[in-house]
Motif scaffolding. Structure first.
Motif, PDB file in Angstrom:
ATOM      1  N   LEU A 113      31.971  60.833  36.534  1.00  0.00           N
ATOM      2  CA  LEU A 113      31.867  59.464  37.008  1.00  0.00           C
ATOM      3  C   LEU A 113      30.435  59.193  37.450  1.00  0.00           C
ATOM      4  O   LEU A 113      29.763  60.099  37.947  1.00  0.00           O
ATOM      5  CB  LEU A 113      32.796  59.244  38.205  1.00  0.00           C
ATOM      6  N   ARG A 114      30.006  57.979  37.291  1.00  0.00           N
ATOM      7  CA  ARG A 114      28.682  57.590  37.782  1.00  0.00           C
ATOM      8  C   ARG A 114      28.777  57.198  39.252  1.00  0.00           C
ATOM      9  O   ARG A 114      27.984  57.639  40.073  1.00  0.00           O
ATOM     10  CB  ARG A 114      28.147  56.432  36.934  1.00  0.00           C
ATOM     11  N   THR A 115      29.747  56.359  39.595  1.00  0.00           N
ATOM     12  CA  THR A 115      29.843  55.834  40.954  1.00  0.00           C
ATOM     13  C   THR A 115      31.238  56.025  41.542  1.00  0.00           C
ATOM     14  O   THR A 115      32.216  56.206  40.826  1.00  0.00           O
ATOM     15  CB  THR A 115      29.500  54.332  40.994  1.00  0.00           C
ATOM     16  N   ASP A 116      31.290  55.901  42.872  1.00  0.00           N
ATOM     17  CA  ASP A 116      32.547  56.030  43.595  1.00  0.00           C
ATOM     18  C   ASP A 116      33.231  54.670  43.733  1.00  0.00           C
ATOM     19  O   ASP A 116      32.783  53.673  43.150  1.00  0.00           O
ATOM     20  CB  ASP A 116      32.302  56.692  44.956  1.00  0.00           C
ATOM     21  N   PHE A 117      34.264  54.601  44.557  1.00  0.00           N
ATOM     22  CA  PHE A 117      35.059  53.381  44.726  1.00  0.00           C
ATOM     23  C   PHE A 117      34.314  52.276  45.478  1.00  0.00           C
ATOM     24  O   PHE A 117      34.770  51.140  45.516  1.00  0.00           O
ATOM     25  CB  PHE A 117      36.374  53.712  45.443  1.00  0.00           C
ATOM     26  N   GLN A 118      33.162  52.606  46.072  1.00  0.00           N
ATOM     27  CA  GLN A 118      32.347  51.601  46.745  1.00  0.00           C
ATOM     28  C   GLN A 118      31.126  51.197  45.916  1.00  0.00           C
ATOM     29  O   GLN A 118      30.270  50.456  46.385  1.00  0.00           O
ATOM     30  CB  GLN A 118      31.891  52.127  48.111  1.00  0.00           C
ATOM     31  N   GLY A 119      31.047  51.710  44.689  1.00  0.00           N
ATOM     32  CA  GLY A 119      29.915  51.400  43.822  1.00  0.00           C
ATOM     33  C   GLY A 119      28.682  52.234  44.130  1.00  0.00           C
ATOM     34  O   GLY A 119      27.588  51.910  43.672  1.00  0.00           O
ATOM     35  N   GLU A 120      28.833  53.305  44.890  1.00  0.00           N
ATOM     36  CA  GLU A 120      27.725  54.183  45.260  1.00  0.00           C
ATOM     37  C   GLU A 120      27.680  55.399  44.332  1.00  0.00           C
ATOM     38  O   GLU A 120      28.725  55.911  43.926  1.00  0.00           O
ATOM     39  CB  GLU A 120      27.882  54.664  46.712  1.00  0.00           C
ATOM     40  N   LEU A 121      26.474  55.849  44.036  1.00  0.00           N
ATOM     41  CA  LEU A 121      26.322  57.045  43.201  1.00  0.00           C
ATOM     42  C   LEU A 121      26.858  58.281  43.916  1.00  0.00           C
ATOM     43  O   LEU A 121      26.670  58.437  45.123  1.00  0.00           O
ATOM     44  CB  LEU A 121      24.852  57.283  42.874  1.00  0.00           C
ATOM     45  N   ARG A 174      45.925  56.044  42.477  1.00  0.00           N
ATOM     46  CA  ARG A 174      44.922  55.797  43.515  1.00  0.00           C
ATOM     47  C   ARG A 174      43.700  55.029  43.029  1.00  0.00           C
ATOM     48  O   ARG A 174      42.946  54.492  43.835  1.00  0.00           O
ATOM     49  CB  ARG A 174      44.444  57.125  44.113  1.00  0.00           C
ATOM     50  N   TYR A 175      43.482  55.000  41.723  1.00  0.00           N
ATOM     51  CA  TYR A 175      42.257  54.389  41.192  1.00  0.00           C
ATOM     52  C   TYR A 175      42.547  53.564  39.957  1.00  0.00           C
ATOM     53  O   TYR A 175      43.463  53.865  39.190  1.00  0.00           O
ATOM     54  CB  TYR A 175      41.229  55.462  40.829  1.00  0.00           C
ATOM     55  N   ARG A 176      41.721  52.534  39.763  1.00  0.00           N
ATOM     56  CA  ARG A 176      41.758  51.736  38.545  1.00  0.00           C
ATOM     57  C   ARG A 176      40.341  51.563  38.041  1.00  0.00           C
ATOM     58  O   ARG A 176      39.417  51.326  38.823  1.00  0.00           O
ATOM     59  CB  ARG A 176      42.365  50.353  38.814  1.00  0.00           C
ATOM     60  N   ALA A 177      40.165  51.661  36.735  1.00  0.00           N
ATOM     61  CA  ALA A 177      38.875  51.359  36.106  1.00  0.00           C
ATOM     62  C   ALA A 177      38.820  49.850  35.911  1.00  0.00           C
ATOM     63  O   ALA A 177      39.719  49.272  35.298  1.00  0.00           O
ATOM     64  CB  ALA A 177      38.755  52.084  34.772  1.00  0.00           C
ATOM     65  N   VAL A 178      37.777  49.220  36.459  1.00  0.00           N
ATOM     66  CA  VAL A 178      37.679  47.767  36.402  1.00  0.00           C
ATOM     67  C   VAL A 178      36.259  47.341  36.027  1.00  0.00           C
ATOM     68  O   VAL A 178      35.306  48.101  36.174  1.00  0.00           O
ATOM     69  CB  VAL A 178      38.075  47.108  37.755  1.00  0.00           C
ATOM     70  N   CYS A 179      36.135  46.106  35.567  1.00  0.00           N
ATOM     71  CA  CYS A 179      34.815  45.531  35.286  1.00  0.00           C
ATOM     72  C   CYS A 179      34.184  45.099  36.611  1.00  0.00           C
ATOM     73  O   CYS A 179      34.842  45.052  37.650  1.00  0.00           O
ATOM     74  CB  CYS A 179      34.943  44.340  34.334  1.00  0.00           C
ATOM     75  N   GLY A 180      32.909  44.782  36.573  1.00  0.00           N
ATOM     76  CA  GLY A 180      32.211  44.349  37.777  1.00  0.00           C
ATOM     77  C   GLY A 180      32.811  43.102  38.384  1.00  0.00           C
ATOM     78  O   GLY A 180      32.883  42.966  39.613  1.00  0.00           O
TER      79      GLY A 180
END
Length: 186
Positions: A113-121, A174-180
């Motif tokens: 993964l590039r980023t976490d659930f908060q959009g942080e690397l 627990r997670y979903r892949a979503v667009c920005g």
């Protein structure tokens, strides 16, 4: 000359499936590979790389203390290192993998993964983005049909979670892949 590769994507893009395919291709041609996955990711039991599609195979585990240079020196003759869940590498490990590629001429292909659930690397991803010779974004789609680039953590009621520890292991529950756009609106 060998390279350090980083193949990244949001969740459910097929990273583990692609890694298993690369391992198969090397081995089908008579080459030895080493597969690693993060000890912290215990969704499918320790010591396995598992695709959501079903294929699974044993892998060595890495943690913060893993010394890839020493492991490589102890087992010569490997044609390629394949690392799943590379976001959990630390900076020193990424530098060691860079050395293996450039000094030992050993291709290293990292998937994560590039980023976490908060959009942080993630730390490992940040180091890979800085040092990888080649980067490839693997694609998946959001529920709305756009390209998914973010990982959104959800609670038991499927509501977006915005605070918490960076690392919380979980799959589709627990997670979903979503667009920005969906990441911002939900």
């Amino acid at each position: 000359m060998a390279k350090l590769f980083f193949r990244y994507a949001a969740m459910n893009a097929g990273k583990s499936t692609a890694l298993l395919q690369v391992a198969h291709n090397y081995e089908e041609r008579g080459h030895s590979v080493r597969l690693f996955t993060a000890r912290v990711d215990d969704r499918y039991g320790g010591g396995h790389i598992t695709s959501r599609l079903g294929p699974q195979r044993e892998a060595e585990l890495f943690g913060p203390e893993t010394d890839f240079l020493a492991l490589n020196a102890a087992r010569p003759g490997v044609a390629c290192l394949l690392i799943d869940e590379a976001q959990f590498l630390n900076k020193a490990q990424v530098w060691a993998l860079h050395e293996l590629a450039h000094i030992n001429n050993l291709p290293v292909i990292c998937y994560g993964l590039r980023t976490d659930f908060q959009g942080e690397l993630f730390p490992g991803s940040a180091s890979l983005l800085a040092l990888a010779d080649e980067m490839d974004e693997m694609k998946t789609i959001c529920d709305c049909g756009r390209k998914a680039t973010m990982n959104m953590r959800v609670d038991a009621n499927n509501r977006k979670v915005t605070v918490g520890d960076q690392v919380e292991i979980g799959g589709n529950a627990r997670y979903r892949a979503v667009c920005g756009r969906c990441f911002r609106q939900l």
